[in-house]
Design a protein around this motif. Sequence first.
Motif, PDB file in Angstrom:
ATOM      1  N   HIS A  48      27.194  46.553  32.680  1.00 23.96           N
ATOM      2  CA  HIS A  48      25.893  46.883  33.203  1.00 23.96           C
ATOM      3  C   HIS A  48      25.917  47.293  34.591  1.00 23.96           C
ATOM      4  N   PHE A  49      26.618  46.336  35.267  1.00 31.51           N
ATOM      5  CA  PHE A  49      26.405  46.388  36.898  1.00 31.51           C
ATOM      6  C   PHE A  49      28.032  46.869  37.633  1.00 31.51           C
ATOM      7  N   GLY A  50      28.960  46.649  36.673  1.00 29.23           N
ATOM      8  CA  GLY A  50      30.263  47.094  37.394  1.00 29.23           C
ATOM      9  C   GLY A  50      30.984  46.204  38.358  1.00 29.23           C
ATOM     10  N   THR A  51      30.188  44.789  38.365  1.00 26.65           N
ATOM     11  CA  THR A  51      30.646  43.601  39.251  1.00 26.65           C
ATOM     12  C   THR A  51      30.946  42.452  38.625  1.00 26.65           C
ATOM     13  N   HIS A  52      31.965  41.658  39.190  1.00 30.20           N
ATOM     14  CA  HIS A  52      32.627  40.533  38.282  1.00 30.20           C
ATOM     15  C   HIS A  52      31.525  39.082  38.842  1.00 30.20           C
ATOM     16  N   LEU A  53      31.185  38.542  37.888  1.00 30.66           N
ATOM     17  CA  LEU A  53      30.686  37.116  38.288  1.00 30.66           C
ATOM     18  C   LEU A  53      31.539  35.949  37.867  1.00 30.66           C
ATOM     19  N   LEU A  54      32.288  36.107  36.719  1.00 33.14           N
ATOM     20  CA  LEU A  54      33.278  35.114  36.527  1.00 33.14           C
ATOM     21  C   LEU A  54      34.739  35.580  36.459  1.00 33.14           C
ATOM     22  N   GLU A  55      35.306  34.920  37.380  1.00 31.66           N
ATOM     23  CA  GLU A  55      36.786  35.232  37.377  1.00 31.66           C
ATOM     24  C   GLU A  55      37.743  34.182  37.083  1.00 31.66           C
ATOM     25  N   GLY A  56      38.531  34.929  35.937  1.00 27.21           N
ATOM     26  CA  GLY A  56      39.785  34.262  35.650  1.00 27.21           C
ATOM     27  C   GLY A  56      40.833  34.307  36.350  1.00 27.21           C
ATOM     28  N   PRO A  57      42.024  33.784  36.157  1.00 22.75           N
ATOM     29  CA  PRO A  57      43.256  33.504  36.885  1.00 22.75           C
ATOM     30  C   PRO A  57      43.754  35.223  37.141  1.00 22.75           C
ATOM     31  N   ASP A  58      44.460  35.353  38.133  1.00 20.05           N
ATOM     32  CA  ASP A  58      45.044  36.655  38.552  1.00 20.05           C
ATOM     33  C   ASP A  58      45.638  37.213  37.333  1.00 20.05           C
ATOM     34  N   PRO A  59      45.333  38.356  36.493  1.00 20.49           N
ATOM     35  CA  PRO A  59      45.896  38.793  35.339  1.00 20.49           C
ATOM     36  C   PRO A  59      47.414  38.927  35.575  1.00 20.49           C
ATOM     37  N   GLU A  60      47.885  39.645  36.618  1.00 17.96           N
ATOM     38  CA  GLU A  60      49.322  39.863  36.686  1.00 17.96           C
ATOM     39  C   GLU A  60      49.992  38.864  36.879  1.00 17.96           C
ATOM     40  N   VAL A  61      49.801  37.756  37.480  1.00 21.97           N
ATOM     41  CA  VAL A  61      50.225  36.573  37.767  1.00 21.97           C
ATOM     42  C   VAL A  61      50.455  35.766  36.304  1.00 21.97           C
ATOM     43  N   TRP A  62      49.302  35.856  35.495  1.00 21.91           N
ATOM     44  CA  TRP A  62      49.568  35.194  34.299  1.00 21.91           C
ATOM     45  C   TRP A  62      50.299  36.048  33.315  1.00 21.91           C
ATOM     46  N   ARG A  63      50.128  37.262  33.380  1.00 22.19           N
ATOM     47  CA  ARG A  63      51.310  38.183  32.376  1.00 22.19           C
ATOM     48  C   ARG A  63      52.709  37.701  32.918  1.00 22.19           C
ATOM     49  N   ARG A  64      53.063  37.803  34.251  1.00 22.55           N
ATOM     50  CA  ARG A  64      54.315  37.389  34.746  1.00 22.55           C
ATOM     51  C   ARG A  64      54.789  36.116  34.361  1.00 22.55           C
ATOM     52  N   ARG A  65      53.904  35.055  34.117  1.00 23.10           N
ATOM     53  CA  ARG A  65      54.310  33.746  33.338  1.00 23.10           C
ATOM     54  C   ARG A  65      54.395  33.508  31.988  1.00 23.10           C
ATOM     55  N   GLY A  66      54.114  34.966  31.328  1.00 21.44           N
ATOM     56  CA  GLY A  66      54.222  35.021  29.921  1.00 21.44           C
ATOM     57  C   GLY A  66      52.916  34.573  29.097  1.00 21.44           C
ATOM     58  N   CYS A  67      51.792  34.854  29.737  1.00 22.39           N
ATOM     59  CA  CYS A  67      50.327  34.745  29.246  1.00 22.39           C
ATOM     60  C   CYS A  67      50.115  33.415  28.511  1.00 22.39           C
ATOM     61  N   PRO A  68      50.605  32.055  29.245  1.00 21.61           N
ATOM     62  CA  PRO A  68      50.356  30.848  28.700  1.00 21.61           C
ATOM     63  C   PRO A  68      48.655  30.630  28.713  1.00 21.61           C
ATOM     64  N   PRO A  69      48.220  29.676  27.694  1.00 26.31           N
ATOM     65  CA  PRO A  69      47.144  29.062  27.888  1.00 26.31           C
ATOM     66  C   PRO A  69      46.734  28.531  28.996  1.00 26.31           C
ATOM     67  N   VAL A  70      45.407  28.740  29.305  1.00 24.86           N
ATOM     68  CA  VAL A  70      44.814  28.304  30.588  1.00 24.86           C
ATOM     69  C   VAL A  70      44.592  26.548  30.517  1.00 24.86           C
ATOM     70  N   LEU A  71      44.884  25.854  31.441  1.00 18.39           N
ATOM     71  CA  LEU A  71      44.655  24.328  31.540  1.00 18.39           C
ATOM     72  C   LEU A  71      43.840  24.257  32.534  1.00 18.39           C
ATOM     73  N   PRO A  72      42.935  23.491  32.604  1.00 19.11           N
ATOM     74  CA  PRO A  72      42.140  22.848  33.679  1.00 19.11           C
ATOM     75  C   PRO A  72      43.068  21.979  34.602  1.00 19.11           C
ATOM     76  N   ALA A  73      42.708  21.728  35.807  1.00 19.33           N
ATOM     77  CA  ALA A  73      43.514  20.570  36.636  1.00 19.33           C
ATOM     78  C   ALA A  73      43.454  19.267  35.658  1.00 19.33           C
ATOM     79  N   PRO A  74      44.343  18.486  35.932  1.00 16.84           N
ATOM     80  CA  PRO A  74      44.378  17.243  35.443  1.00 16.84           C
ATOM     81  C   PRO A  74      43.144  16.307  35.454  1.00 16.84           C
ATOM     82  N   TRP A  75      42.484  16.355  36.702  1.00 18.14           N
ATOM     83  CA  TRP A  75      41.285  15.675  36.989  1.00 18.14           C
ATOM     84  C   TRP A  75      39.947  16.260  36.489  1.00 18.14           C
ATOM     85  N   GLN A  76      40.164  17.692  35.660  1.00 16.68           N
ATOM     86  CA  GLN A  76      38.935  18.399  35.639  1.00 16.68           C
ATOM     87  C   GLN A  76      38.393  18.668  34.211  1.00 16.68           C
TER      88      GLN A  76
END
Length: 562
Positions: A282-310
């Motif tokens: 609708h608006f062409g803008t982002h409100l919810l940002e995930g990890p950097d997709p290129e970095v994620w892909r270079r790491r092999g697309c692992p599942p995302v884990l919150p920080a240990p305390w989070q």
Amino acid sequence: MAHVAVIGLDGAEPELVEELMASGAMPHLARLRERSASCRLYSEANWRSGRVWETFLTGVADFPSAALFDPETYESAQLGARRKPPFYARVPDLRVLALDVPYQSLWYDVPGAQVIWGGHDAGYPRASRPGGLVRDLDARFGPHPAFHNDFACAWHHPASVDTLADALVVGARRRVEVLRWLEQRVPDWDLLMTVLSEAHSAGEMFWHGLDREHPLAGVAAAPLAGRRLREVHQVLDETLGRILAGLPEDAVVLVCSVHGMRANDYDVPSMALLPELLHRAHFGTHLLEGPDPEVWRRRGCPPVLPAPWQRWQQYMQERFGVSAAERRRLERAQNRPGWTRLRRAAWRALRGAPAPPPIERLDVPIPPETDRAPEEIDEPRDSLDWQVPCWYRTHWPRMRAFTLPAFYDARVRVNLRGRERDGIVDPADYAATLDWVEGLLAECRDARTGKPVLAKVERLRAAEPMDPAGTDADLLVTWSPGVDAFEHAEFGVVGPFPYRRTGGHTDRGFAFVAGPGIVAGDLGTRDALDLTPTVLALLGHEPPADLPGRSIWPVQPKARAS
């Protein structure tokens, strides 16, 4: 009239139960099945509402979602137990002892006792009829320590897994003592009902430890989660054995699970990916940002884990309304030594409140028994502002279609002129808007595999979109398995985001019935709607004609001696 005892094993997956019975880990249930007439159950689409026990109580499946939407305010709420008569209230002079049946309303006064003490997703405040029983139970035995705390578990954190599992074990064993005390108060019951909810709580948070194909099967906490999930089932079997040992000799026993468990394929796409995708469209803008997709892909697309305390909620809140540059700065900072200490100090400064408690502690307060009467409680409603779709609510009046809060499959609402307060879609364009949403989803691919994310779309109100009595959602969206990130040619990568719950529901269940007059054997597969008329038949009553199910076992139990 016979004694009939109904014991629910909420969320117990039939395949897991079969495995544990075969290995000797659930001996009491295995022995019960040997002398039972048994069947497999299916719930068709009803399990997707999350209200399977309400269906059992009323005998009718007529509710599509637990989330309500108000077109005048654009606000959403979770609806608890409805004021609909349970089947036992329709039988004159039936003495009932009911403990922890989810979505049980105490509006209907019947002889005996009805108690909401502790369980998963009760749909009702901690309460009793007659009043005061929960206060007495808390004083004698304490509350169920996992009440309202199972959703706060961090499945990726070993200490949090252990803390929840310990609470579930304590609560399951404590419920036996609670039930025995209640039986002393209502010794002449005709119908006893209790639902053991611990398999449900454990399955939703620990399923990644059991399913070898689960996307999270390789995370560090998975082996522990699998061990604790099996342990919870073993304790449930122990609990079942103690309950069965205390029943009258003439009791007919029905043990059932009305839905099963599998990998959760709907939380991330329904609660996070779809609302962000529609906002970008609708608006062409982002409100919810995930990890950097290129970095994620270079790491092999692992599942995302919150920080240990989070916890999941904190993770998502930190990524809502921030720029991609700010998100990357946060990601870099999280890898620096001392980040956890700095993060908690920042929390104190920003919120003016104490630091978040250690994640391994149960920190959601357990409320005491409510002082409100059933007439005042009526049909409980809880805010859903915690859900990610509601974070976009200020934008909904300017959107053609938006994502409603959901607990299972995604729900999309068209912002229809004449139906919504600020509707912008002309009714003549209703079908075209649905086409647009469906086309948008069809263009999305799983960012990890490249496969389509869409499994199925249902148009729920195509015939009568303006009907005020229609469902809240115009579209019901079912997803392909394992999707945690969308990729769209125009709107980019949405996600990936961590799982909120690792386990989700299925339409599978089972039922075992044993006792005087019951012939052991396999009765095949039956609709879960058949359970309610079955219980009435076991009590010696003809099921009402308005119930859609039919009794599984057409038996006439022997009358209890007076």
